[in-house]
Motif scaffolding. Structure first.
Motif, mmCIF file in Angstrom:
data_model
loop_
_atom_site.group_PDB
_atom_site.id
_atom_site.type_symbol
_atom_site.label_atom_id
_atom_site.label_comp_id
_atom_site.label_asym_id
_atom_site.label_seq_id
_atom_site.Cartn_x
_atom_site.Cartn_y
_atom_site.Cartn_z
ATOM 1 N N PRO A 13 3.178 130.182 -5.272
ATOM 2 C CA PRO A 13 2.157 129.140 -5.080
ATOM 3 C C PRO A 13 1.539 128.753 -6.426
ATOM 4 N N LEU A 14 1.475 127.441 -6.688
ATOM 5 C CA LEU A 14 0.924 126.944 -7.956
ATOM 6 C C LEU A 14 -0.371 126.202 -7.681
ATOM 7 N N PRO A 15 -1.350 126.307 -8.588
ATOM 8 C CA PRO A 15 -2.595 125.539 -8.416
ATOM 9 C C PRO A 15 -2.329 124.058 -8.690
ATOM 10 N N ARG A 16 -3.229 123.219 -8.198
ATOM 11 C CA ARG A 16 -3.099 121.776 -8.465
ATOM 12 C C ARG A 16 -3.330 121.517 -9.945
ATOM 13 N N GLY A 17 -2.721 120.456 -10.427
ATOM 14 C CA GLY A 17 -2.896 120.117 -11.836
ATOM 15 C C GLY A 17 -1.553 120.141 -12.548
ATOM 16 N N ALA A 19 1.790 121.232 -14.397
ATOM 17 C CA ALA A 19 2.705 122.355 -14.166
ATOM 18 C C ALA A 19 2.627 123.327 -15.336
ATOM 19 N N GLN A 32 11.078 123.771 -6.961
ATOM 20 C CA GLN A 32 10.168 124.834 -6.512
ATOM 21 C C GLN A 32 10.252 126.019 -7.475
#
Length: 185
Positions: A13-17, A19, A32
């Motif tokens: 899972p990656l945070p928004r914003g 890459a 992904q």
């Protein structure tokens, strides 16, 4: 609860914003980000990497998962395969013992090991002490400790009905076990 341990191939899972830069233990497949190691994803500056989670031997108060290997009237022998949420390498399991007095907190003198565990049951417990030279002493004397997975005589995965009974979904037959309270209840 601590950070989630990722398994190889599992999406990260990656945070928004923007890459992040991918560091060790990560790869990109079909847009992904996925893990290539067992471990926890952490940022090291602008770079996201997986730090390996190393297994360690059980210590007092370690939460362990294991399989019941042998029963006697006074104790259940357990092969410990997970310590504090970290799986042990294959072939490096530890031995544990659940004694009758360590099964539950009340009515300790009425405990019958055969009514609490069966061979092959997966048990969640806490290490009380290092025990003797061969094994660790484990307790299941809390509501969230005990059998978390069992197979019925018909070969089906059993469902907990109460703290001391599990039901076979195939036959409807009830078998006695010292069940762990499910985490989501």
């Amino acid at each position: 609860m601590g950070p989630d341990i990722l398994l190889p191939g599992q999406p990260v899972p990656l945070p928004r914003g923007p890459a992040p830069n991918l560091g060790g233990g990560l790869y990109l497949k079909d847009g992904q980000v996925r893990a290539s190691l067992i471990g926890v994803a952490q940022y090291e500056g602008p770079t996201l990497a997986i730090t390996r989670v190393r297994s360690h031997p059980p210590a007092a108060n370690s939460v362990v998962l294991g399989t019941v290997t042998r029963l006697s009237p006074l104790q259940a022998m357990v092969s410990i395969s997970v310590v504090d949420g970290v799986p042990l390498p294959a072939g490096e399991e530890f031995n544990g013992v659940i004694r009758t007095q360590d099964v539950r907190a009340t009515e300790k003198d009425k405990v019958k090991i055969g009514d609490c565990f069966r061979g092959g049951d997966v048990v969640k417990g806490i290490v009380i002490s290092l025990g003797d030279a061969r094994s660790y002493y484990i307790t299941t004397a809390r509501n969230d400790l005990g059998v978390i997975f069992a197979t019925s005589e018909a070969g089906a995965s059993m469902e907990p009905v109460s703290w001391q009974e599990m039901r076979c979904p195939k036959t409807g037959r009830i078998e006695k076990r010292k069940c762990a309270k499910p985490e989501n209840l």
